[in-house]
Motif scaffolding. Structure first.
Motif, PDB file in Angstrom:
ATOM      1  N   MET A  21       0.496  -5.712   4.274  1.00 58.83           N
ATOM      2  CA  MET A  21       1.705  -5.017   4.696  1.00 58.83           C
ATOM      3  C   MET A  21       1.590  -3.528   4.387  1.00 58.83           C
ATOM      4  O   MET A  21       1.119  -3.135   3.322  1.00 58.83           O
ATOM      5  N   SER A  22       1.966  -2.661   5.339  1.00 54.69           N
ATOM      6  CA  SER A  22       1.896  -1.224   5.120  1.00 54.69           C
ATOM      7  C   SER A  22       2.925  -0.812   4.065  1.00 54.69           C
ATOM      8  O   SER A  22       3.908  -1.499   3.826  1.00 54.69           O
ATOM      9  N   LYS A  23       2.705   0.340   3.465  1.00 59.03           N
ATOM     10  CA  LYS A  23       3.572   0.799   2.376  1.00 59.03           C
ATOM     11  C   LYS A  23       4.989   1.053   2.874  1.00 59.03           C
ATOM     12  O   LYS A  23       5.200   1.586   3.955  1.00 59.03           O
ATOM     13  N   ILE A  24       5.951   0.653   2.056  1.00 62.43           N
ATOM     14  CA  ILE A  24       7.354   0.891   2.339  1.00 62.43           C
ATOM     15  C   ILE A  24       7.844   2.025   1.443  1.00 62.43           C
ATOM     16  O   ILE A  24       7.583   2.050   0.235  1.00 62.43           O
ATOM     17  N   TYR A  25       8.568   2.958   2.043  1.00 58.08           N
ATOM     18  CA  TYR A  25       9.152   4.080   1.315  1.00 58.08           C
ATOM     19  C   TYR A  25      10.661   3.867   1.333  1.00 58.08           C
ATOM     20  O   TYR A  25      11.315   4.079   2.352  1.00 58.08           O
ATOM     21  N   ASN A  26      11.205   3.459   0.200  1.00 55.63           N
ATOM     22  CA  ASN A  26      12.605   3.035   0.142  1.00 55.63           C
ATOM     23  C   ASN A  26      13.498   4.176  -0.338  1.00 55.63           C
ATOM     24  O   ASN A  26      13.466   4.566  -1.508  1.00 55.63           O
ATOM     25  N   PHE A  27      14.333   4.699   0.578  1.00 54.97           N
ATOM     26  CA  PHE A  27      15.256   5.776   0.244  1.00 54.97           C
ATOM     27  C   PHE A  27      16.693   5.272   0.207  1.00 54.97           C
ATOM     28  O   PHE A  27      17.635   6.026   0.455  1.00 54.97           O
ATOM     29  N   GLY A  28      16.873   3.983  -0.128  1.00 55.00           N
ATOM     30  CA  GLY A  28      18.193   3.388  -0.184  1.00 55.00           C
ATOM     31  C   GLY A  28      19.036   3.938  -1.313  1.00 55.00           C
ATOM     32  O   GLY A  28      18.534   4.257  -2.399  1.00 55.00           O
ATOM     33  N   ALA A  29      20.351   4.005  -1.058  1.00 55.71           N
ATOM     34  CA  ALA A  29      21.278   4.569  -2.045  1.00 55.71           C
ATOM     35  C   ALA A  29      21.594   3.602  -3.169  1.00 55.71           C
ATOM     36  O   ALA A  29      22.043   4.001  -4.239  1.00 55.71           O
ATOM     37  N   GLY A  30      21.403   2.323  -2.945  1.00 51.72           N
ATOM     38  CA  GLY A  30      21.653   1.353  -3.995  1.00 51.72           C
ATOM     39  C   GLY A  30      22.075   0.004  -3.435  1.00 51.72           C
ATOM     40  O   GLY A  30      22.909  -0.009  -2.535  1.00 51.72           O
ATOM     41  N   PRO A  31      21.481  -1.080  -3.935  1.00 50.59           N
ATOM     42  CA  PRO A  31      20.464  -1.053  -4.975  1.00 50.59           C
ATOM     43  C   PRO A  31      19.247  -0.209  -4.561  1.00 50.59           C
ATOM     44  O   PRO A  31      18.709  -0.394  -3.468  1.00 50.59           O
ATOM     45  N   ALA A  32      18.890   0.703  -5.414  1.00 49.88           N
ATOM     46  CA  ALA A  32      17.839   1.661  -5.121  1.00 49.88           C
ATOM     47  C   ALA A  32      16.485   1.146  -5.609  1.00 49.88           C
ATOM     48  O   ALA A  32      16.387   0.114  -6.280  1.00 49.88           O
ATOM     49  N   LYS A  33      15.470   1.903  -5.281  1.00 50.54           N
ATOM     50  CA  LYS A  33      14.110   1.539  -5.664  1.00 50.54           C
ATOM     51  C   LYS A  33      13.963   1.442  -7.189  1.00 50.54           C
ATOM     52  O   LYS A  33      14.538   2.251  -7.928  1.00 50.54           O
ATOM     53  N   LEU A  34      13.196   0.462  -7.628  1.00 51.95           N
ATOM     54  CA  LEU A  34      12.831   0.343  -9.042  1.00 51.95           C
ATOM     55  C   LEU A  34      11.399   0.834  -9.232  1.00 51.95           C
ATOM     56  O   LEU A  34      10.583   0.769  -8.304  1.00 51.95           O
ATOM     57  N   PRO A  35      11.056   1.311 -10.417  1.00 54.39           N
ATOM     58  CA  PRO A  35       9.681   1.766 -10.656  1.00 54.39           C
ATOM     59  C   PRO A  35       8.684   0.613 -10.491  1.00 54.39           C
ATOM     60  O   PRO A  35       8.921  -0.506 -10.960  1.00 54.39           O
ATOM     61  N   GLU A  36       7.583   0.885  -9.835  1.00 55.06           N
ATOM     62  CA  GLU A  36       6.572  -0.159  -9.609  1.00 55.06           C
ATOM     63  C   GLU A  36       6.031  -0.700 -10.924  1.00 55.06           C
ATOM     64  O   GLU A  36       5.724  -1.889 -11.047  1.00 55.06           O
ATOM     65  N   GLU A  37       5.925   0.166 -11.918  1.00 55.05           N
ATOM     66  CA  GLU A  37       5.449  -0.262 -13.234  1.00 55.05           C
ATOM     67  C   GLU A  37       6.391  -1.295 -13.852  1.00 55.05           C
ATOM     68  O   GLU A  37       5.944  -2.232 -14.527  1.00 55.05           O
ATOM     69  N   VAL A  38       7.688  -1.142 -13.611  1.00 51.47           N
ATOM     70  CA  VAL A  38       8.670  -2.080 -14.149  1.00 51.47           C
ATOM     71  C   VAL A  38       8.536  -3.438 -13.468  1.00 51.47           C
ATOM     72  O   VAL A  38       8.688  -4.486 -14.108  1.00 51.47           O
ATOM     73  N   TYR A  39       8.243  -3.438 -12.172  1.00 53.74           N
ATOM     74  CA  TYR A  39       8.017  -4.713 -11.481  1.00 53.74           C
ATOM     75  C   TYR A  39       6.868  -5.486 -12.121  1.00 53.74           C
ATOM     76  O   TYR A  39       6.929  -6.714 -12.260  1.00 53.74           O
ATOM     77  N   GLU A  40       5.826  -4.784 -12.521  1.00 49.50           N
ATOM     78  CA  GLU A  40       4.692  -5.446 -13.175  1.00 49.50           C
ATOM     79  C   GLU A  40       5.120  -6.060 -14.504  1.00 49.50           C
ATOM     80  O   GLU A  40       4.728  -7.183 -14.845  1.00 49.50           O
ATOM     81  N   ILE A  41       5.937  -5.336 -15.249  1.00 50.44           N
ATOM     82  CA  ILE A  41       6.426  -5.841 -16.537  1.00 50.44           C
ATOM     83  C   ILE A  41       7.285  -7.081 -16.312  1.00 50.44           C
ATOM     84  O   ILE A  41       7.125  -8.101 -17.003  1.00 50.44           O
ATOM     85  N   ILE A  42       8.194  -7.016 -15.348  1.00 51.31           N
ATOM     86  CA  ILE A  42       9.065  -8.165 -15.055  1.00 51.31           C
ATOM     87  C   ILE A  42       8.223  -9.369 -14.652  1.00 51.31           C
ATOM     88  O   ILE A  42       8.472 -10.502 -15.106  1.00 51.31           O
ATOM     89  N   ARG A  43       7.227  -9.128 -13.810  1.00 51.47           N
ATOM     90  CA  ARG A  43       6.375 -10.223 -13.340  1.00 51.47           C
ATOM     91  C   ARG A  43       5.682 -10.910 -14.523  1.00 51.47           C
ATOM     92  O   ARG A  43       5.597 -12.137 -14.591  1.00 51.47           O
ATOM     93  N   ASN A  44       5.208 -10.113 -15.457  1.00 52.67           N
ATOM     94  CA  ASN A  44       4.481 -10.667 -16.597  1.00 52.67           C
ATOM     95  C   ASN A  44       5.389 -11.376 -17.594  1.00 52.67           C
ATOM     96  O   ASN A  44       4.953 -12.278 -18.316  1.00 52.67           O
ATOM     97  N   GLU A  45       6.668 -10.976 -17.649  1.00 49.22           N
ATOM     98  CA  GLU A  45       7.585 -11.545 -18.635  1.00 49.22           C
ATOM     99  C   GLU A  45       8.515 -12.607 -18.056  1.00 49.22           C
ATOM    100  O   GLU A  45       9.274 -13.229 -18.806  1.00 49.22           O
TER     101      GLU A  45
END
Length: 364
Positions: free
Chosen positions: A1-25
């Protein structure tokens, strides 16, 4: 899938690093062997997290010791009711500074519980914040309410109002943790987490302790700041996962350099978009006065009156490139780029390039 650039006002984008932490925990939180999603809110595992998130809030904002930090269900909208229910009892009246759609909704909600004094003249065109010398403040008010950043209209306070000793209450949903603020200048700061500091479902409330114990008798326990403070925000089963995500996002902000780093980044990102607007010879148009333009939510039109056909084409072309959620709010139309903390400079540069290319193609 091509990269998505999310400029939504909310729920807004979360940091990609945080997604990795959530996935691991996700399925083994803090080596408990189970997910936080199925952990009791009464366990030491969750209670430790509760304190941990309070502490990172206190560190980032230098929250003074006489302020209490609460995590409450219902998001920012729930606090529209909680504010008057907890504070209006002193005099039965409150001042509301309406600078956009969300402060207007907050004032409407407050009218259910007492008298609301509208500090500014009524308008349906929110593009500026009148000089404070023109404000109609009531010295008898229980509190003065502002929204520091209007997500829909893109109006952001660049100053802290002088309320002459009346407690200042601020809805900071859209620019929470995007810059440092002097918490001691406010009686209460609150906001939904789903813009800059997490996902939907939880509101962060910072309240000066002398403003507790004032709730109206009709105030539901769930919205009573004092009742929730006494139970350390575990009055009932709290929105635990939303609080957890907020904590991980706030820790990410610390790792990036804290609020000074977030403010510097916000200025760079917003300047990229506003500069293109200013240099487009009127092709793009930003309606908000320059001194109060939001660094979080940037509404703009194609042409001062809004060219519906070109705006539709702009949005279609943007989506084809993976630039999503750029459509303006239904109340105002046009285009809106939200550049909250997790949106990277590189992502905004991609949007800026598209804006330049669209201008070159369609400005002839």
């Amino acid at each position: 899938m091509s990269k998505i650039y999310n400029f939504g006002a909310g729920p807004a984008k979360l940091p990609e690093e945080v997604y990795e932490i959530i996935r691991n925990e996700l399925t083994n939180f803090e080596n408990s062997g189970i997910s936080l999603l199925e952990t009791s809110h009464r366990t030491s595992t969750y209670m430790n997290l509760n304190v941990e998130v309070q502490n990172v809030v206190r560190r980032l904002l230098d929250v003074p010791a006489n302020y209490k930090i609460l995590f409450l269900a219902g998001g920012g909208l729930g606090q529209f009711a909680a504010v008057p229910l907890n504070l209006i009892s002193r005099t039965g009246t409150a001042d509301y500074v309406v600078t956009g759609a969300w402060s207007a909704k907050a004032a409407k909600e407050a009218k259910k519980y007492g008298k609301v004094n509208m500090v500014l003249p009524a308008t349906d065109r929110y593009v500026d914040i009148p000089d404070q010398s023109t404000w109609n403040l009531d010295p008898n008010a229980s509190y003065v309410h502002i929204c520091t950043n209007e997500t829909i209209h893109g109006v952001e306070f660049d100053f802290i109002p002088d309320t002459k000793g009346v407690p200042l209450v601020a809805d900071m949903s859209s620019n929470f943790m995007s810059k440092k603020v002097d918490v001691s200048k406010f009686g209460v700061i609150y906001g939904g987490a789903q813009k800059n500091i997490g996902t939907s479902g939880v509101a962060l409330v910072i309240v000066r302790e002398d403003l507790l114990n004032q709730a109206l008798p009709i105030c539901p326990s769930l919205l009573d700041w004092t009742a929730n403070f006494k139970m350390d925000s575990i009055l009932n089963t709290p929105p635990m996962f939303a609080i957890y995500i907020m904590g991980r996002v706030l820790q990410w902000i610390e790792r990036q350099g804290g609020l000074d780093a977030m403010a510097e980044l916000a200025t760079k990102k917003a300047s990229l978009i506003y500069n293109i607007v200013e240099e487009s010879n009127g092709f793009y148009y930003a309606p908000v006065a320059k001194n109060v333009r939001s660094k979080m939510n940037i509404p703009f039109r194609i042409g001062s009156e809004g060219n519906a056909a070109l705006e539709k084409e702009f949005l279609k072309g943007a989506e084809a490139l993976g630039l999503i959620q750029l459509k303006g709010h239904r109340d105002v139309g046009g285009i809106r780029a939200s550049t909250h903390n997790a949106v990277t400079l590189e992502e905004v540069e991609t949007l800026a390039k598209y804006m330049k290319d669209f201008y070159k193609t369609h400005s002839k």
